[in-house]
Scaffold this motif. Structure first.
Motif, mmCIF file in Angstrom:
data_model
loop_
_atom_site.group_PDB
_atom_site.id
_atom_site.type_symbol
_atom_site.label_atom_id
_atom_site.label_comp_id
_atom_site.label_asym_id
_atom_site.label_seq_id
_atom_site.Cartn_x
_atom_site.Cartn_y
_atom_site.Cartn_z
ATOM 1 N N TYR A 52 -28.038 48.384 0.027
ATOM 2 C CA TYR A 52 -27.538 47.444 -0.987
ATOM 3 C C TYR A 52 -26.322 48.036 -1.711
ATOM 4 C CZ TYR A 52 -32.091 45.267 -0.230
ATOM 5 O OH TYR A 52 -33.190 44.674 0.340
ATOM 6 N N PRO A 53 -25.216 48.249 -0.987
ATOM 7 C CA PRO A 53 -24.057 48.892 -1.611
ATOM 8 C C PRO A 53 -23.320 48.002 -2.609
ATOM 9 C CG PRO A 53 -23.504 48.173 0.606
ATOM 10 C CD PRO A 53 -24.978 47.946 0.441
ATOM 11 N N MET A 143 -42.323 41.907 -6.706
ATOM 12 C CA MET A 143 -41.894 41.121 -5.553
ATOM 13 C C MET A 143 -40.599 40.372 -5.863
ATOM 14 S SD MET A 143 -44.115 38.493 -3.233
ATOM 15 C CE MET A 143 -43.506 37.938 -1.641
ATOM 16 N N GLU A 144 -40.418 39.972 -7.113
ATOM 17 C CA GLU A 144 -39.194 39.283 -7.495
ATOM 18 C C GLU A 144 -37.979 40.193 -7.348
ATOM 19 O OE1 GLU A 144 -36.152 36.906 -9.236
ATOM 20 O OE2 GLU A 144 -37.822 36.628 -7.861
ATOM 21 N N VAL A 145 -38.134 41.490 -7.617
ATOM 22 C CA VAL A 145 -37.020 42.423 -7.407
ATOM 23 C C VAL A 145 -36.579 42.385 -5.943
ATOM 24 C CG1 VAL A 145 -36.366 44.869 -7.373
ATOM 25 C CG2 VAL A 145 -37.625 43.938 -9.328
ATOM 26 N N VAL A 149 -32.750 40.792 -4.682
ATOM 27 C CA VAL A 149 -31.706 41.597 -4.048
ATOM 28 C C VAL A 149 -31.544 41.235 -2.574
ATOM 29 C CG1 VAL A 149 -32.040 43.504 -5.652
ATOM 30 C CG2 VAL A 149 -33.258 43.520 -3.454
ATOM 31 N N SER A 150 -32.567 40.593 -1.980
ATOM 32 C CA SER A 150 -32.495 40.180 -0.577
ATOM 33 C C SER A 150 -31.960 38.766 -0.415
ATOM 34 C CB SER A 150 -33.889 40.278 0.058
ATOM 35 O OG SER A 150 -34.395 41.591 -0.027
ATOM 36 N N GLY A 151 -31.576 38.125 -1.525
ATOM 37 C CA GLY A 151 -31.023 36.784 -1.451
ATOM 38 C C GLY A 151 -32.045 35.711 -1.148
ATOM 39 N N ASP A 165 -35.549 27.674 -11.099
ATOM 40 C CA ASP A 165 -34.207 28.243 -11.195
ATOM 41 C C ASP A 165 -34.309 29.665 -11.741
ATOM 42 O OD1 ASP A 165 -31.588 28.925 -11.639
ATOM 43 O OD2 ASP A 165 -31.156 27.285 -13.028
ATOM 44 N N ARG A 166 -33.917 30.641 -10.936
ATOM 45 C CA ARG A 166 -34.023 32.053 -11.325
ATOM 46 C C ARG A 166 -33.212 32.359 -12.579
ATOM 47 N NH1 ARG A 166 -33.263 34.509 -6.500
ATOM 48 N NH2 ARG A 166 -35.394 35.293 -6.277
ATOM 49 N N ASP A 167 -32.116 31.654 -12.792
ATOM 50 C CA ASP A 167 -31.230 31.955 -13.912
ATOM 51 C C ASP A 167 -31.538 31.144 -15.163
ATOM 52 O OD1 ASP A 167 -29.712 33.798 -12.389
ATOM 53 O OD2 ASP A 167 -28.615 32.140 -11.464
ATOM 54 N N SER A 168 -32.575 30.336 -15.113
ATOM 55 C CA SER A 168 -32.878 29.483 -16.258
ATOM 56 C C SER A 168 -33.595 30.270 -17.352
ATOM 57 C CB SER A 168 -33.740 28.301 -15.825
ATOM 58 O OG SER A 168 -35.041 28.750 -15.458
#
Length: 354
Positions: A52-53, A143-145, A149-151, A165-168
């Protein structure tokens, strides 16, 4: 689907990763653990920056924290032999409650209908090599981490089935509440992918436990205990049991309660004698094996891996007395399930701890 042991040697995986400068690889990501060697810590840092660079340092650190916690939370299980399957219950329970049963060689009734329906009633001798298993179920937050990071989308949905919505703001508040809840899954592959992702990060052979490994750990290396708690009973808040010696019902005192009435955190129940938590809570756990009803009747005696193929995967659950630790089976679900989760294992015979 990948088999249980079809993974690259962890030593090889670490060696094959590109070498980064000491400054780039080791100075930014912090690993502070007395149970993780400096070599293992450096492998984790290198693997994160190689895989994950392009993510932020904060996200890289979150991966490292999850990986280190996964190692620290392993319980080493010495190998041995045990009788796998429903070891029977008394036909008439002296305490008059399923949550408080004592084993006796005279017991000759199945502990529940699951034993007959799922093929779990066939007792058979199994010998396992040593392995390590997570003392807790994988948490929603950990698991959310991996998924972020895996999209991957959230392993969660609104009540109407639409994705969250992850950003809500609403989800961020929800994440605080679910931080230590068992991870939600929709498919067996959700669980498999997470455990193997831990293997990619730590360069250790993380995977799902086999069904035999799960039961051996739940029963504290094969003891005849009906629940994976500190004393083999579920002593529920507000619960009671009948004492045949006095002829009275006995209420549990606050200090005796060892099981909440409903699902809460992965550490809500006390650990079993082996030191593993939550194997008798209200969560079913995926294991690595394909399901076949008659598998117990012809499974190998040494390290059984389950059938070579199938249409459903085995789940194990200890929330009620049905086959001691219920033997369930399922194909994929159509939505993420709150009560269907997993824990990971490390498939090597030596302890990974210092």
């Amino acid at each position: 689907l990948k088999g249980l042991f079809m993974k690259t040697s962890w030593l090889g995986a670490a060696v094959l990763l590109p070498l980064l400068s000491a400054c780039d690889a080791y100075s930014s990501i912090k690993v502070d653990s007395v149970q993780v060697s400096s070599e293992q810590a450096n492998a984790i840092k290198t693997n994160i920056q190689t895989l994950y660079p392009d993510i932020t340092l904060q996200e890289q650190q979150a991966i490292a924290d999850v990986a280190v916690k996964a190692i620290e939370n392993l319980v080493f299980v010495e190998g041995g032999s045990f009788d796998m399957g429903d070891f029977k219950a008394p036909c008439e329970i002296p305490s008059r409650t399923f949550e408080r049963i004592d084993w006796s060689p005279e017991n000759d009734c199945y502990s529940g209908p699951s034993a007959m329906l799922s093929g779990g009633g066939f007792i058979h001798k199994v010998t396992l090599d040593a392995y390590s298993i997570a003392k807790y179920e994988t948490t929603y937050a950990d698991m959310e981490v991996m998924r972020k990071v895996s999209g991957l989308p959230l392993a969660d949905q609104n009540l109407d089935g639409t994705p969250r919505d992850r950003d809500s703001k609403e989800f961020k508040e929800r994440l605080k509440k679910l931080n230590t809840y068992a991870a939600f899954t929709k498919t067996w592959q959700d669980a498999k992918n997470y455990c193997q992702w831990l293997g990619d990060i730590t360069a250790l052979p993380f995977d799902l436990p086999t069904e035999a490994q799960w039961e051996y750990a739940a029963c504290s290396r094969g003891q005849n205990l009906y629940f994976a708690t500190n004393n083999g009973y579920l002593q529920l808040e507000g619960g009671s049991y009948y004492n045949p010696e006095t002829g009275y019902w006995v209420d549990y005192q606050d200090e005796e309660v060892n099981a909440p009435k409903r699902l809460t955190n992965v550490d809500a129940f006390p650990p079993n004698p082996l030191g593993v938590y939550g194997m008798s809570n209200q969560v079913a756990e995926w294991v690595n094996d394909w399901y076949a009803k008659d598998y117990y009747q012809h499974s190998p005696k040494h390290n059984p891996q389950g059938p070579e193929s199938g249409t459903e995967k085995v789940q194990r659950d200890g929330s009620g007395v049905t086959m001691t630790f219920s033997r369930l089976h399922s194909s994929d679900y159509d939505r993420y399930r709150v009560g269907v989760s997993f824990r990971c294992a490390v498939q090597q015979t030596a302890s990974v701890m210092l």
